[in-house]
Scaffold this motif. Structure first.
Motif, PDB file in Angstrom:
ATOM      1  N   LYS A  66       0.703  -1.068  -0.238  1.00  0.00           N
ATOM      2  CA  LYS A  66       0.056  -0.021   0.023  1.00  0.00           C
ATOM      3  C   LYS A  66       0.799   1.297  -0.019  1.00  0.00           C
ATOM      4  CE  LYS A  66      -4.034  -2.206   1.966  1.00  0.00           C
ATOM      5  NZ  LYS A  66      -4.785  -2.242   3.275  1.00  0.00           N
ATOM      6  N   ALA A  67       1.963   1.220  -0.812  1.00  0.00           N
ATOM      7  CA  ALA A  67       2.990   2.324  -0.772  1.00  0.00           C
ATOM      8  C   ALA A  67       2.364   3.672  -0.964  1.00  0.00           C
ATOM      9  CB  ALA A  67       3.947   1.941  -1.858  1.00  0.00           C
ATOM     10  N   ALA A  68       1.273   3.733  -1.983  1.00  0.00           N
ATOM     11  CA  ALA A  68       0.845   5.239  -1.950  1.00  0.00           C
ATOM     12  C   ALA A  68       0.049   5.498  -1.052  1.00  0.00           C
ATOM     13  CB  ALA A  68       0.201   5.527  -3.315  1.00  0.00           C
ATOM     14  N   TYR A  69      -0.849   4.662  -0.361  1.00  0.00           N
ATOM     15  CA  TYR A  69      -2.112   5.044   0.376  1.00  0.00           C
ATOM     16  C   TYR A  69      -1.303   5.256   1.782  1.00  0.00           C
ATOM     17  CZ  TYR A  69      -6.312   4.150   3.128  1.00  0.00           C
ATOM     18  OH  TYR A  69      -7.291   4.779   3.915  1.00  0.00           O
ATOM     19  N   VAL A  70      -0.285   4.531   2.153  1.00  0.00           N
ATOM     20  CA  VAL A  70       0.424   4.819   3.362  1.00  0.00           C
ATOM     21  C   VAL A  70       1.163   6.099   3.352  1.00  0.00           C
ATOM     22  CG1 VAL A  70       2.518   3.897   4.920  1.00  0.00           C
ATOM     23  CG2 VAL A  70       0.707   2.254   4.056  1.00  0.00           C
ATOM     24  N   THR A  71       1.738   6.473   2.133  1.00  0.00           N
ATOM     25  CA  THR A  71       2.549   7.797   2.061  1.00  0.00           C
ATOM     26  C   THR A  71       1.667   9.080   2.248  1.00  0.00           C
ATOM     27  OG1 THR A  71       4.108   6.435   0.659  1.00  0.00           O
ATOM     28  CG2 THR A  71       3.970   9.123   0.495  1.00  0.00           C
ATOM     29  N   ALA A  72       0.567   8.871   1.418  1.00  0.00           N
ATOM     30  CA  ALA A  72      -0.262   9.946   1.249  1.00  0.00           C
ATOM     31  C   ALA A  72      -1.078  10.096   2.808  1.00  0.00           C
ATOM     32  CB  ALA A  72      -1.751   9.668   0.742  1.00  0.00           C
ATOM     33  N   LYS A  73      -1.418   9.055   3.435  1.00  0.00           N
ATOM     34  CA  LYS A  73      -1.884   9.405   4.996  1.00  0.00           C
ATOM     35  C   LYS A  73      -0.932   9.717   5.749  1.00  0.00           C
ATOM     36  CE  LYS A  73      -6.192   7.717   3.862  1.00  0.00           C
ATOM     37  NZ  LYS A  73      -7.519   8.859   3.702  1.00  0.00           N
ATOM     38  N   HIS A  74       0.310   9.253   5.935  1.00  0.00           N
ATOM     39  CA  HIS A  74       1.330   9.935   6.842  1.00  0.00           C
ATOM     40  C   HIS A  74       1.496  11.305   6.500  1.00  0.00           C
ATOM     41  CE1 HIS A  74       2.466   5.678   8.036  1.00  0.00           C
ATOM     42  NE2 HIS A  74       3.261   6.466   8.857  1.00  0.00           N
ATOM     43  N   GLY A  75       1.285  11.778   5.152  1.00  0.00           N
ATOM     44  CA  GLY A  75       1.690  13.092   4.746  1.00  0.00           C
ATOM     45  C   GLY A  75       0.207  13.927   5.261  1.00  0.00           C
ATOM     46  N   LEU A  76      -0.681  13.144   5.322  1.00  0.00           N
ATOM     47  CA  LEU A  76      -2.074  13.958   5.670  1.00  0.00           C
ATOM     48  C   LEU A  76      -1.975  14.156   7.380  1.00  0.00           C
ATOM     49  CD1 LEU A  76      -4.972  15.069   4.807  1.00  0.00           C
ATOM     50  CD2 LEU A  76      -5.726  12.616   5.457  1.00  0.00           C
ATOM     51  N   ALA A  77      -1.209  13.397   8.079  1.00  0.00           N
ATOM     52  CA  ALA A  77      -1.193  13.714   9.402  1.00  0.00           C
ATOM     53  C   ALA A  77      -0.185  14.720   9.630  1.00  0.00           C
ATOM     54  CB  ALA A  77      -0.500  12.343  10.047  1.00  0.00           C
ATOM     55  N   GLY A  78       0.716  14.822   8.985  1.00  0.00           N
ATOM     56  CA  GLY A  78       1.599  16.046   8.972  1.00  0.00           C
ATOM     57  C   GLY A  78       1.076  17.312   8.615  1.00  0.00           C
ATOM     58  N   LEU A  79       0.339  17.328   7.533  1.00  0.00           N
ATOM     59  CA  LEU A  79      -0.401  18.420   7.043  1.00  0.00           C
ATOM     60  C   LEU A  79      -1.357  19.011   8.448  1.00  0.00           C
ATOM     61  CD1 LEU A  79      -1.313  20.615   4.826  1.00  0.00           C
ATOM     62  CD2 LEU A  79      -2.981  18.787   4.160  1.00  0.00           C
ATOM     63  N   THR A  80      -1.993  18.059   8.933  1.00  0.00           N
ATOM     64  CA  THR A  80      -2.815  18.279  10.124  1.00  0.00           C
ATOM     65  C   THR A  80      -2.310  19.085  11.028  1.00  0.00           C
ATOM     66  OG1 THR A  80      -4.169  16.443   9.249  1.00  0.00           O
ATOM     67  CG2 THR A  80      -4.598  17.155  11.258  1.00  0.00           C
ATOM     68  N   LYS A  81      -1.271  18.458  11.495  1.00  0.00           N
ATOM     69  CA  LYS A  81      -0.484  19.137  12.687  1.00  0.00           C
ATOM     70  C   LYS A  81       0.341  20.667  12.366  1.00  0.00           C
ATOM     71  CE  LYS A  81       2.256  15.035  13.512  1.00  0.00           C
ATOM     72  NZ  LYS A  81       3.398  14.337  14.121  1.00  0.00           N
ATOM     73  N   THR A  82       0.469  20.734  11.034  1.00  0.00           N
ATOM     74  CA  THR A  82       1.203  21.922  10.846  1.00  0.00           C
ATOM     75  C   THR A  82      -0.019  23.088  10.619  1.00  0.00           C
ATOM     76  OG1 THR A  82       2.688  20.914   9.221  1.00  0.00           O
ATOM     77  CG2 THR A  82       2.194  23.174   8.759  1.00  0.00           C
TER      78      THR A  82
END
Ligand code: NAD
Length: 261
Positions: A153-169
């Motif tokens: 699930k390379a793309a999904y895991v990458t996107a969701k980890h990114g979304l968590a970072g965006l949320t914190k910012t």
């Protein structure tokens, strides 16, 4: 009713988790903008049904979450029609399961666009109004896969980890403006998104349908039960209330214990 006289835009709400969130917000008095793909008559029936059942206004945006211009128009039209976008739920998402060396480039690009970049574009468009009104709620449907990975699930895991970072910012930038930003991270919720990945996982791992459900999906969840869309929607509604005003930058798991392991 904490959401009376407020407007919520919920992306990817013609189905699954997003639809449950939109209906829960409407039940609580919000005007809602639903969005996503599907049969036009079925979407119109859902939109009109929300108005009739809950006595609120409901609009439909056909904006494609891969298209930044359409996302900006969706937010602008919601503000023009209802006067504000008070709650934004970035929920649209797709999945694709394949080994990294076979992962189709177009699937990678689509998942990054829909599951991650769309949230950036929608937040960017909605934040000026939220800041001006000194109130807002941004809720991003992330995933247990924003915290841990699974193979294929390379793309999904990458996107969701990114979304968590965006949320914190975003939470930090808006902390003094009465605007919170949080992730809800479900484990496996029984929706079309999960049903659709069963054949792909059968192929990627060489398993039967029953094996995928019990040995791959529910294997990850210590409770051995799927999360329900209503359970996710209830947390989203809680995040909109005054009791959640100090919850920001959080990544809230609803995953039957998955990420505790
Ligand atoms: P779903 O397939 O039932 O719903 C997805 C929604 O997104 C649909 O309304 C669909 O039309 C919409 N969509 C897809 N591509 C779009 C595009 N380009 N533009 C606009 N809308 C688009 O799936 P779901 O399970 O309800 O998933 C909703 C969110 O929850 C996703 O972000 C998903 O990653 C996340 N999630 C789901 C699970 C699960 O187990 N179902 C677990 C964790 C996280």
């Amino acid at each position: 009713m904490s959401l009376a006289n407020k407007t919520a835009v919920v992306t990817g709400s013609t189905s699954g988790i997003g639809l449950a969130i939109a209906r829960t917000f409407a039940r609580d008095g919000a005007n809602v903008v639903i969005n996503g793909f599907g049969d036009a008559a079925a979407i119109e029936a859902e939109r009109a049904g929300i108005e009739a059942e809950f006595g609120v206004k409901a609009a439909y945006s056909a904006a494609d979450m891969t298209k930044p211009d359409e996302i900006a128009v969706m937010i602008a039209e919601a503000e023009a029609r209802f006067g504000s976008v008070d709650v934004l739920v970035n929920n649209a998402g797709i999945q694709f399961v394949a080994p990294i060396e076979e992962f189709p480039v177009d699937k990678w690009n689509a998942i990054l666009a829909i599951n991650l970049s769309a949230a950036f574009h929608a937040i960017r468009a909605a934040v000026p109004g939220m800041k001006a009104r000194k109130w807002g709620r941004i809720i991003n449907t992330a995933s247990a896969h924003s915290l841990v990975a699974s193979p294929y699930k390379a793309a999904y895991v990458t996107a969701k980890h990114g979304l968590a970072g965006l949320t914190k910012t975003v939470a930090l930038e808006l902390a003094t403006f009465g605007v919170t930003a949080n992730c809800i991270s479900p484990g496996y919720v029984w929706t079309p998104l999960v049903e659709k990945q069963i054949p792909e996982t059968m192929q990627a791992r060489g398993l039967t349908r029953e094996q995928v459900i019990h040995d791959v999906l529910l294997q990850a969840q210590p409770t051995k039960q799927f999360v329900t869309v209503e359970q996710v929607a209830a947390l989203a509604l809680f995040l909109c209330g005054d009791a959640a005003a100090q919850i920001t930058g959080a990544n809230l798991s609803v995953d039957g214990g998955w990420t505790a392991e």
